[in-house]
Design a protein around this motif. Structure first.
Motif, mmCIF file in Angstrom:
data_model
loop_
_atom_site.group_PDB
_atom_site.id
_atom_site.type_symbol
_atom_site.label_atom_id
_atom_site.label_comp_id
_atom_site.label_asym_id
_atom_site.label_seq_id
_atom_site.Cartn_x
_atom_site.Cartn_y
_atom_site.Cartn_z
ATOM 1 N N LEU A 135 -2.004 7.484 7.856
ATOM 2 C CA LEU A 135 -1.143 7.100 6.749
ATOM 3 C C LEU A 135 0.226 6.628 7.256
ATOM 4 N N ALA A 136 0.773 7.332 8.246
ATOM 5 C CA ALA A 136 2.078 6.939 8.782
ATOM 6 C C ALA A 136 2.011 5.571 9.443
ATOM 7 N N LEU A 137 0.922 5.290 10.158
ATOM 8 C CA LEU A 137 0.761 3.977 10.786
ATOM 9 C C LEU A 137 0.651 2.870 9.747
ATOM 10 N N ALA A 138 0.175 3.195 8.559
ATOM 11 C CA ALA A 138 0.047 2.214 7.491
ATOM 12 C C ALA A 138 1.349 2.037 6.706
ATOM 13 N N MET A 196 -6.911 1.759 7.041
ATOM 14 C CA MET A 196 -6.332 3.023 7.519
ATOM 15 C C MET A 196 -6.324 4.074 6.419
ATOM 16 N N VAL A 197 -5.928 3.675 5.210
ATOM 17 C CA VAL A 197 -5.931 4.625 4.099
ATOM 18 C C VAL A 197 -7.356 5.070 3.780
ATOM 19 N N ILE A 240 0.346 14.014 1.163
ATOM 20 C CA ILE A 240 -1.038 13.617 0.912
ATOM 21 C C ILE A 240 -1.994 14.364 1.839
ATOM 22 N N ALA A 241 -1.653 14.428 3.122
ATOM 23 C CA ALA A 241 -2.524 15.107 4.083
ATOM 24 C C ALA A 241 -2.656 16.589 3.753
ATOM 25 N N GLY A 242 -1.537 17.237 3.389
ATOM 26 C CA GLY A 242 -1.583 18.664 3.099
ATOM 27 C C GLY A 242 -2.234 18.984 1.776
ATOM 28 N N VAL A 300 0.836 -1.204 0.000
ATOM 29 C CA VAL A 300 0.000 0.000 0.000
ATOM 30 C C VAL A 300 0.867 1.250 0.000
ATOM 31 N N ALA A 301 1.934 1.241 0.818
ATOM 32 C CA ALA A 301 2.824 2.403 0.870
ATOM 33 C C ALA A 301 3.505 2.641 -0.469
#
Length: 603
Positions: free
Chosen positions: A186-189, A152-153, A199-201, A69-70
């Protein structure tokens, strides 16, 4: 990269010795660096050496699905970067922009950066293909393993969509919390921290404000980071460290420290602390210091019957010293984000770094005095030879004097100091008898690969910071932490706890780039010096790297020693050093002059 390094070194020598600099060299370096760093992402992607958390894999015991996924999300973000750079190059071409001195057209160089980024994207596509093939081979449990990272994503995407739908009616606080929730999901994934930030920003700006603002935020922060003159010092200092290590500087430092402390009980633990301080200053990486010196120092102390707690604890704690002792790559990154002078920050960090080293040595002295069983009696044939130590370390000493003396004396800029250091280390490596073409390529690949990962982290952080600015981060913070109504000690205590937690989870650089944009305004509003806070910030996140229950440096040390030492033993070994760290932290906060005094003297 090597050509730029040696050219900058020659330019500094010609300028200060003969007053004849190389005309337009800095323009050439500025327009070439974006393509060099974009191309370096090929190696970073191939090695999958981005800064990431990896917690999900540790919890589930399987990291194949999160890696897949990452890899896909990383591929998508790099594809966006290619688009941004192509549009920027076409804009430069349409306006016919050129450099000021040489009149070089800028469009071809940015076009080269776009091509280099496209190659990095192709490399990431190959990584994704390899991860997909490996994942498919895992059999019947592959769908089961895919559920947690995909969930999570999906949750992160849902938060972005819901926040965008209610954006006109909600305040700044919910928008900021939603952005951080997306980041952490996302970081946990296992998504690289830089990609998660981007992606978040960008996702929030796109969904809440539209395509044009998202293009502006993405393009401006991408090209601004790639062409940053201050950030260019990062790969140069890392290259300096790689050549210095390849030339044997780390062995010299450790041997010299042994000559100084070998006659004392616990002397080899003290030598380890001193060696870690010197090596960390050269390499600029806590993890690299622990991983590189850990094996050597642990074997030396185990052969002399040191207690495993002291031998592992001194390495894990000593590895954190490199963040403060100049030239510090992490401190450069802080200065770029905070927009403060790198040379002044180096000056401010010198005394706290030396104080940290002295307190660690004092910690070893107290430990072996209270519990003599931790270390063997001094060796009767061990010699105390300060002149021998100087004779061994003449090369590292010249390197430090050249780099730091030029910075503190106002002779060099940070980029020039890094180039001079890298040039000197390269020459020392050439004449060391260890030079080889494989060694040259390894030093360059390692420095550029690490730098590219850091650049991606900074790019993502800047994009995330763009959204925080649009969301009115200042208003959200004032509703939670208001320096006008809360005493300063309480604000500092809350921030200290936050950094200790983040430092135990995130890489040091990640913790800095995520927090500085919204923490620094609070510090400035209370009238504190941003350079002093930079020293405190680095101290906090490095303490977090040896703070239970996570402590990244402790797990690095565990990987070095394997099954020879239990994890609980390493945690027990770092506790006395944590006590020294807490004393140092209190002193730095209570007496800011410990950081700022040297700068006032040298002005």
């Amino acid at each position: 990269m090597l050509a730029l390094t040696l050219s900058l070194t020659l330019d500094v020598i010609l300028r200060w010795a003969f007053g004849t600099p190389i005309l337009g060299l800095y323009e050439v370096a500025e327009v070439c660096f974006p393509a060099v760093m974009a191309l370096a992402l090929v190696w970073t992607n191939t090695q999958q050496s981005h800064v990431s958390m990896g917690i999900l894999g540790q919890i589930t015991g399987r990291d194949d699905a999160p890696r897949l996924v990452a890899a896909l999300l990383n591929l998508g973000v790099l594809g966006l970067f290619v688009w941004f750079l192509m549009r920027y190059a076409m804009t430069k071409a349409s306006y016919g922009e050129t450099t000021l001195v040489l009149g070089l057209p800028k469009a071809p160089f940015w076009g080269a950066a776009a091509v280099a980024m496209a190659l990095a994207t192709l490399a990431q596509l190959a990584v994704f293909g390899a991860e997909l093939a490996a994942y498919v081979r895992h059999g019947s449990r592959r769908l089961h393993n895919l559920v947690p990272p995909v969930a999570m994503v999906a949750a992160a995407l849902a938060i972005l969509l819901v926040t965008a739908h209610y954006a006109p009616t909600i305040g700044a606080g919910p928008k900021i919390l939603a952005a951080f929730a997306v980041l952490y999901l996302l970081a946990l994934a296992h998504v690289p921290i830089g990609v998660s930030l981007a992606i978040a920003g960008l996702g929030a700006v796109l969904l809440q404000m539209g395509l044009r603002p998202a293009l502006l935020v993405g393009t401006n922060n991408l090209v601004g980071s790639l062409s940053s003159v201050d950030m260019a010092a990062v790969p140069l200092f890392l290259l300096m460290g790689n050549f210095a290590i390849a030339a044997g500087f780390a062995d010299d430092i450790f041997s010299a420290a042994t000559l100084l402390f070998g006659r004392m009980r616990g002397g080899h633990a003290m030598a380890t602390v001193m060696g870690c301080a010197g090596f960390g200053a050269i390499s600029g990486s806590s993890v690299a210091t622990t991983g590189t010196l850990g094996g050597v120092a642990f074997r030396e102390m185990q052969a002399r019957r040191y207690a495993p707690s002291l031998s592992t604890g001194s390495v894990a704690a000593g590895g954190t010293l490199g963040a403060l002792i100049p030239p510090s790559v992490i401190l450069i990154i802080y200065c770029v984000i905070a927009e403060v002078s790198i040379s002044k920050a180096f000056t401010a960090a010198l005394l706290p770094g030396l104080m940290a080293t002295a307190l660690y040595v004092l910690s070893v002295v107290i430990q072996v005095r209270l519990m003599p069983s931790l270390a063997p009696p001094p060796e009767p044939d061990a010699k105390f030879s300060p002149f021998g130590a100087l004779r061994i370390t003449w090369r590292p000493i010249i390197l430090f004097v050249t780099v730091l003396g030029g910075l503190y004396g106002g002779v060099f800029t940070s980029q020039e100091a890094a180039a001079m250091g890298a040039g000197f280390a390269f020459i020392a490596w050439l004449v060391s008898g260890r030079a080889s073409f494989p060694g040259l390529f390894e030093a360059l690949r390692s420095a550029l690969g690490t730098s590219a990962g850091l650049y991606l982290l900074i790019i993502g952080a800047n994009m995330f910071g763009g959204h925080l600015n649009f969301a009115n981060m200042a208003q959200a913070l004032s509703s939670v932490i208001n320096p006008e109504t809360m005493p300063a000690w309480l604000v500092l205590a809350l921030l200290a706890v936050m950094y200790l937690v983040l430092g135990s989870i995130f890489d040091t650089v990640a913790a800095v780039v995520i927090t500085v944009p919204f923490v620094l305004p609070i510090i400035l509003s209370m009238g504190f010096d941003p350079i002093w806070w930079g020293v405190v910030t680095l101290t906090l996140v490095e303490i977090g790297m040896i703070t239970p229950p996570i402590g990244m440096n402790i797990f690095v040390m565990k990987a070095v020693v394997g099954n020879l030492v239990r994890l609980e033993t390493i945690f027990r070994g770092v506790m006395p050093f944590l006590a020294a760290d807490m004393l140092r932290l209190v002193l730095l906060i209570a007496f800011p002059s410990l950081s700022l005094w040297l700068g006032t003297v040298l002005e």
